[in-house]
Design an enzyme around this catalytic site. Structure first.
Site, PDB file in Angstrom:
ATOM      1  N   PHE A 229       0.748  -1.005  -0.120  1.00  0.00           N
ATOM      2  CA  PHE A 229      -0.083   0.106   0.123  1.00  0.00           C
ATOM      3  C   PHE A 229       0.830   1.313  -0.040  1.00  0.00           C
ATOM      4  CE2 PHE A 229      -1.908  -3.563   2.189  1.00  0.00           C
ATOM      5  CZ  PHE A 229      -3.032  -3.662   1.800  1.00  0.00           C
ATOM      6  N   ASP A 251       1.181  -1.098  -4.900  1.00  0.00           N
ATOM      7  CA  ASP A 251      -0.158  -0.091  -4.773  1.00  0.00           C
ATOM      8  C   ASP A 251      -1.148  -0.880  -5.892  1.00  0.00           C
ATOM      9  OD1 ASP A 251      -0.825   2.250  -2.894  1.00  0.00           O
ATOM     10  OD2 ASP A 251      -2.003   2.099  -4.871  1.00  0.00           O
ATOM     11  N   ASP A 300       0.594  -0.586   5.161  1.00  0.00           N
ATOM     12  CA  ASP A 300      -0.166   0.570   5.544  1.00  0.00           C
ATOM     13  C   ASP A 300      -1.432   0.864   4.647  1.00  0.00           C
ATOM     14  OD1 ASP A 300      -0.667   3.363   6.453  1.00  0.00           O
ATOM     15  OD2 ASP A 300       0.775   4.294   5.033  1.00  0.00           O
ATOM     16  N   CYS A 340      -5.140   2.860  10.101  1.00  0.00           N
ATOM     17  CA  CYS A 340      -5.823   3.944  10.106  1.00  0.00           C
ATOM     18  C   CYS A 340      -7.543   4.281  10.262  1.00  0.00           C
ATOM     19  CB  CYS A 340      -5.247   4.753   8.891  1.00  0.00           C
ATOM     20  SG  CYS A 340      -6.180   4.398   7.370  1.00  0.00           S
TER      21      CYS A 340
END
Ligand code: SAH
Length: 396
Positions: A229, A251, A300, A340
């Site tokens: 990512f 990605d 991430d 996140c």
């Protein structure tokens, strides 16, 4: 001005300066029914004045509170004072440099619910996420232009949360010049990034990871790293600059990977970097079959849980990638794993990583805990402002 009266027993969060009043906490409205974004007073069931904020008819969060001082009007002057204070905070952190980038205003956490302002080398990217902020767009633009004299102010209110607020997405120049498609900014550690304010993800970059990239890079000398990512390669660039031997950056977005190549050139990175446009879940499985091994793996991912109902599914997603990553690490290797999703607590996240370690039959030590960078402060009265959590783990 209308007055919102709370249900009996619902005043506690308001008294404790939590900035949100949910529809379920409201008993009735006195006075003329408020328009979208209009200022309202909030009082307890017994009629005691508590706070003042802005009304929203689109969201479950009916009122966002701006002040607990009965003598303080919620007007442009208040917004200006809050923005001034927010910028002062970043200045004291040493995060404001002409060619730099940082979050200048972080909504609720800076006392201005619904307003995000990011600085990128002379340009500002603004998100107006509530009816109240959208209504005050012109005033906010004027305040920012006067205060910071930027080259341009660009709106990036093209985000899902606007939907929940009953607002259409909005983006475009609010003031001054149009930002270039490839704006160069200097991030902590003197790492250069290419940012596209008008079309990049978020407002162009993931500023919240700026310092974490350096913390992870500290483990990358001589290492072969897998950056999952990767977006525009923040972790890859930091790792390369810290002496990584080679990197693979993954990605789903081809556009992001093309910006990553610009970033490599800009930072004079000469190590071999392979970029892979792929789904991380699938690629990790393929690498496992191919018995590929790495010294450092970064995970991430984007936000997996947007609502409480999605938390369980999100934890399965986190567990899946963490398990796969552990299986791909050489003994003694480093896993830098992030979430996140604000709705996934650090406690829960650690449990998920624990579950992954058990299934992977690896012994895992936490060597560092990470959070969002300090230009994304967490107001004690608004713990929801804390969303990014990361663990740097040694995997044996
Ligand atoms: N690590 C980056 C930020 C990552 S943001 C940095 O330091 O700047 C999350 C990224 O995941 C986005 O770039 C998005 O394009 C990508 N993404 C989302 N789902 C994906 C998937 N299933 N496979 C690969 N990439 C994905």
């Amino acid at each position: 001005m209308a007055t919102v009266t709370l249900q009996p027993g619902k005043e506690r969060p308001v008294v404790q300066h939590h900035p949100w009043v949910f529809s379920g906490a409201i008993a009735r409205i006195q006075g003329r029914f408020p328009e979208r974004g209009e200022v309202v007073d909030v009082q307890s069931a017994s009629g005691e004045w508590l706070a003042r904020g802005c009304w929203s008819d689109g969201s479950q969060i009916r009122v966002r509170l701006f002040t607990w001082n009965p003598h303080e009007p919620v007007d442009d002057a208040l917004i200006r004072r809050r923005i001034e204070r927010a910028i002062d905070g970043r200045r004291r952190l040493g995060m404001i440099a002409a060619d730099g980038a940082c979050r200048l205003v972080y909504a609720e956490s800076d006392g201005v619910p619904g307003l995000i302002v990011d600085y990128y080398a002379g340009f500002l990217a603004v998100q107006l996420l509530t009816q109240a902020m959208a209504l005050r767009s012109a005033a906010i633009t004027r305040i920012l232009a006067e205060m910071l004299a930027p080259r341009g102010i660009y709106e990036r209110s093209d985000v899902d949360v606007r939907d929940r607020e009953g607002l259409p997405p909005a983006s475009g120049v609010l003031w001054g010049e149009t930002p270039p498609e490839r704006l160069k900014v200097r991030l902590p550690g003197d790492l250069w990034h290419v940012v596209d304010l008008s079309a990049g993800q978020k407002t162009g970059a993931y500023l919240d990871q700026a310092f974490n990239r350096l913390r992870v890079a500290a483990h990358c000398a001589g290492a072969e790293i897998l950056d999952c990512f990767c977006y525009t390669g923040g972790f890859t660039i930091a790792a390369a600059r810290a002496g990584a031997r080679r990197a693979t950056a993954v990605d789903a977005s081809e556009t992001a990977l093309s910006a990553l190549h610009d970033g490599l050139a800009l930072n004079n990175v000469t190590i071999p970097v392979e970029t892979v446009a792929a789904d991380v879940f699938q690629l990790l499985r393929r690498y496992r079959e191919e018995q590929r091994r790495f010294d450092v793996i970064v995970l991430d991912p984007p936000k997996f849980a947007h609502t409480q109902a999605q938390v369980e599914r999100a934890t399965r997603g986190y567990k899946d990638i963490n398990l796969l990553a552990m299986q791909l690490l050489r003994s003694g290797g480093v896993l830098a794993t992030f979430s996140c999703s604000g709705l996934v607590s650090s406690d829960l996240f650690q449990k998920v990583v624990f579950g992954a370690a058990l299934d992977a039959r690896r012994e895992v030590q936490i060597i560092e805990r990470l959070t969002q960078s300090p230009d994304h402060p967490v107001l004690l009265t608004f713990p929801e402002g804390e969303y990014l959590k990361g663990l740097i783990c040694r995997v044996w």
